[in-house]
Design a protein around this motif. Structure first.
Motif, mmCIF file in Angstrom:
data_model
loop_
_atom_site.group_PDB
_atom_site.id
_atom_site.type_symbol
_atom_site.label_atom_id
_atom_site.label_comp_id
_atom_site.label_asym_id
_atom_site.label_seq_id
_atom_site.Cartn_x
_atom_site.Cartn_y
_atom_site.Cartn_z
ATOM 1 N N ALA A 91 25.231 31.915 67.262
ATOM 2 C CA ALA A 91 23.885 32.399 66.964
ATOM 3 C C ALA A 91 22.954 31.241 66.657
ATOM 4 O O ALA A 91 22.413 31.130 65.579
ATOM 5 C CB ALA A 91 23.943 33.367 65.798
ATOM 6 N N SER A 92 22.773 30.393 67.620
ATOM 7 C CA SER A 92 21.947 29.215 67.381
ATOM 8 C C SER A 92 20.491 29.588 67.106
ATOM 9 O O SER A 92 19.718 28.764 66.651
ATOM 10 C CB SER A 92 22.046 28.260 68.564
ATOM 11 O OG SER A 92 21.638 28.906 69.743
ATOM 12 N N SER A 93 20.120 30.835 67.366
ATOM 13 C CA SER A 93 18.746 31.253 67.094
ATOM 14 C C SER A 93 18.496 31.472 65.608
ATOM 15 O O SER A 93 17.366 31.556 65.174
ATOM 16 C CB SER A 93 18.415 32.522 67.880
ATOM 17 O OG SER A 93 19.248 33.575 67.465
ATOM 18 N N TYR A 94 19.559 31.573 64.813
ATOM 19 C CA TYR A 94 19.413 31.722 63.367
ATOM 20 C C TYR A 94 19.205 30.356 62.738
ATOM 21 O O TYR A 94 19.905 29.410 63.051
ATOM 22 C CB TYR A 94 20.655 32.377 62.748
ATOM 23 C CG TYR A 94 20.740 33.852 63.015
ATOM 24 C CD1 TYR A 94 20.052 34.750 62.216
ATOM 25 C CD2 TYR A 94 21.508 34.347 64.049
ATOM 26 C CE1 TYR A 94 20.128 36.111 62.461
ATOM 27 C CE2 TYR A 94 21.589 35.704 64.303
ATOM 28 C CZ TYR A 94 20.892 36.575 63.507
ATOM 29 O OH TYR A 94 20.969 37.913 63.751
ATOM 30 N N THR A 95 18.250 30.275 61.837
ATOM 31 C CA THR A 95 18.011 29.009 61.147
ATOM 32 C C THR A 95 19.069 28.816 60.060
ATOM 33 O O THR A 95 19.743 29.768 59.661
ATOM 34 C CB THR A 95 16.624 28.992 60.482
ATOM 35 O OG1 THR A 95 16.620 29.947 59.410
ATOM 36 C CG2 THR A 95 15.516 29.298 61.478
ATOM 37 N N ARG A 96 19.181 27.601 59.591
ATOM 38 C CA ARG A 96 20.128 27.300 58.515
ATOM 39 C C ARG A 96 19.806 28.152 57.279
ATOM 40 O O ARG A 96 20.701 28.669 56.622
ATOM 41 C CB ARG A 96 20.062 25.814 58.194
ATOM 42 C CG ARG A 96 21.025 25.362 57.142
ATOM 43 C CD ARG A 96 20.905 23.848 56.957
ATOM 44 N NE ARG A 96 21.727 23.403 55.878
ATOM 45 C CZ ARG A 96 22.893 22.800 56.026
ATOM 46 N NH1 ARG A 96 23.351 22.562 57.227
ATOM 47 N NH2 ARG A 96 23.581 22.422 54.977
ATOM 48 N N HIS A 97 18.535 28.318 56.985
ATOM 49 C CA HIS A 97 18.115 29.131 55.837
ATOM 50 C C HIS A 97 18.586 30.577 56.003
ATOM 51 O O HIS A 97 19.074 31.192 55.056
ATOM 52 C CB HIS A 97 16.592 29.067 55.690
ATOM 53 C CG HIS A 97 16.057 30.006 54.666
ATOM 54 N ND1 HIS A 97 16.209 29.790 53.306
ATOM 55 C CD2 HIS A 97 15.414 31.192 54.784
ATOM 56 C CE1 HIS A 97 15.673 30.802 52.650
ATOM 57 N NE2 HIS A 97 15.181 31.658 53.515
ATOM 58 N N GLN A 98 18.438 31.120 57.195
ATOM 59 C CA GLN A 98 18.866 32.495 57.443
ATOM 60 C C GLN A 98 20.381 32.624 57.300
ATOM 61 O O GLN A 98 20.870 33.600 56.738
ATOM 62 C CB GLN A 98 18.423 32.941 58.833
ATOM 63 C CG GLN A 98 16.923 33.126 58.952
ATOM 64 C CD GLN A 98 16.469 33.332 60.375
ATOM 65 O OE1 GLN A 98 17.002 32.711 61.298
ATOM 66 N NE2 GLN A 98 15.496 34.202 60.564
ATOM 67 N N GLN A 99 21.107 31.642 57.813
ATOM 68 C CA GLN A 99 22.565 31.668 57.695
ATOM 69 C C GLN A 99 22.973 31.627 56.229
ATOM 70 O O GLN A 99 23.833 32.394 55.800
ATOM 71 C CB GLN A 99 23.175 30.487 58.441
ATOM 72 C CG GLN A 99 23.036 30.590 59.936
ATOM 73 C CD GLN A 99 23.508 29.341 60.652
ATOM 74 O OE1 GLN A 99 24.263 28.557 60.106
ATOM 75 N NE2 GLN A 99 23.050 29.143 61.865
ATOM 76 N N GLN A 100 22.332 30.768 55.455
ATOM 77 C CA GLN A 100 22.663 30.642 54.045
ATOM 78 C C GLN A 100 22.314 31.915 53.277
ATOM 79 O O GLN A 100 23.019 32.290 52.341
ATOM 80 C CB GLN A 100 21.952 29.439 53.432
ATOM 81 C CG GLN A 100 22.531 28.131 53.908
ATOM 82 C CD GLN A 100 21.751 26.930 53.393
ATOM 83 O OE1 GLN A 100 20.607 27.050 52.959
ATOM 84 N NE2 GLN A 100 22.366 25.761 53.450
ATOM 85 N N ALA A 101 21.254 32.591 53.663
ATOM 86 C CA ALA A 101 20.838 33.810 52.977
ATOM 87 C C ALA A 101 21.889 34.905 53.099
ATOM 88 O O ALA A 101 22.029 35.733 52.198
ATOM 89 C CB ALA A 101 19.500 34.301 53.536
ATOM 90 N N CYS A 102 22.613 34.922 54.193
ATOM 91 C CA CYS A 102 23.583 35.991 54.437
ATOM 92 C C CYS A 102 25.037 35.571 54.259
ATOM 93 O O CYS A 102 25.922 36.431 54.253
ATOM 94 C CB CYS A 102 23.401 36.551 55.845
ATOM 95 S SG CYS A 102 21.858 37.447 56.058
ATOM 96 N N GLN A 103 25.304 34.303 54.103
ATOM 97 C CA GLN A 103 26.688 33.844 54.056
ATOM 98 C C GLN A 103 27.480 34.486 52.917
ATOM 99 O O GLN A 103 28.584 34.970 53.122
ATOM 100 C CB GLN A 103 26.760 32.328 53.945
ATOM 101 C CG GLN A 103 28.187 31.820 54.007
ATOM 102 C CD GLN A 103 28.263 30.319 54.130
ATOM 103 O OE1 GLN A 103 27.254 29.639 54.203
ATOM 104 N NE2 GLN A 103 29.458 29.803 54.147
ATOM 105 N N GLY A 104 26.911 34.517 51.729
ATOM 106 C CA GLY A 104 27.611 35.114 50.594
ATOM 107 C C GLY A 104 27.905 36.593 50.803
ATOM 108 O O GLY A 104 29.011 37.068 50.507
ATOM 109 N N ASP A 105 26.924 37.309 51.328
ATOM 110 C CA ASP A 105 27.115 38.734 51.602
ATOM 111 C C ASP A 105 28.186 38.939 52.671
ATOM 112 O O ASP A 105 29.020 39.833 52.556
ATOM 113 C CB ASP A 105 25.803 39.376 52.054
ATOM 114 C CG ASP A 105 24.755 39.396 50.963
ATOM 115 O OD1 ASP A 105 25.119 39.677 49.799
ATOM 116 O OD2 ASP A 105 23.587 39.137 51.260
#
Length: 70
Positions: free
Chosen positions: A22-36
């Motif tokens: 999912a290279s379209s997701y930014t690092r910030h977006q990935q971090q926002a959902c990683q814990g969940d």
């Protein structure tokens, strides 16, 4: 210790899965959902499509930051 090691391996797999799939997701977006994703969707990591589906199904239980992305 084994649980910590498994969580670490899952986090690596999750981040690799998102980076590759999912290279379209930014690092910030990935971090926002990683814990969940780790907490609610661990069994489907690193399959990005299944993680996304799982997070959508768990929408009421995910963080506000991740909910805004999903």
């Amino acid at each position: 210790m084994l649980k910590t090691m498994n969580c670490g391996l899952a986090a690596i797999a999750f981040s690799i899965g998102l980076t590759g799939a999912a290279s379209s997701y930014t690092r910030h977006q990935q971090q926002a959902c990683q814990g969940d994703a780790m907490r609610l969707c661990g069994p489907v990591i690193p399959d990005h499509a299944r993680i996304h589906s799982c997070l959508k199904a768990q929408r009421a239980r995910i963080s506000h930051a991740c909910r805004a992305i999903i």
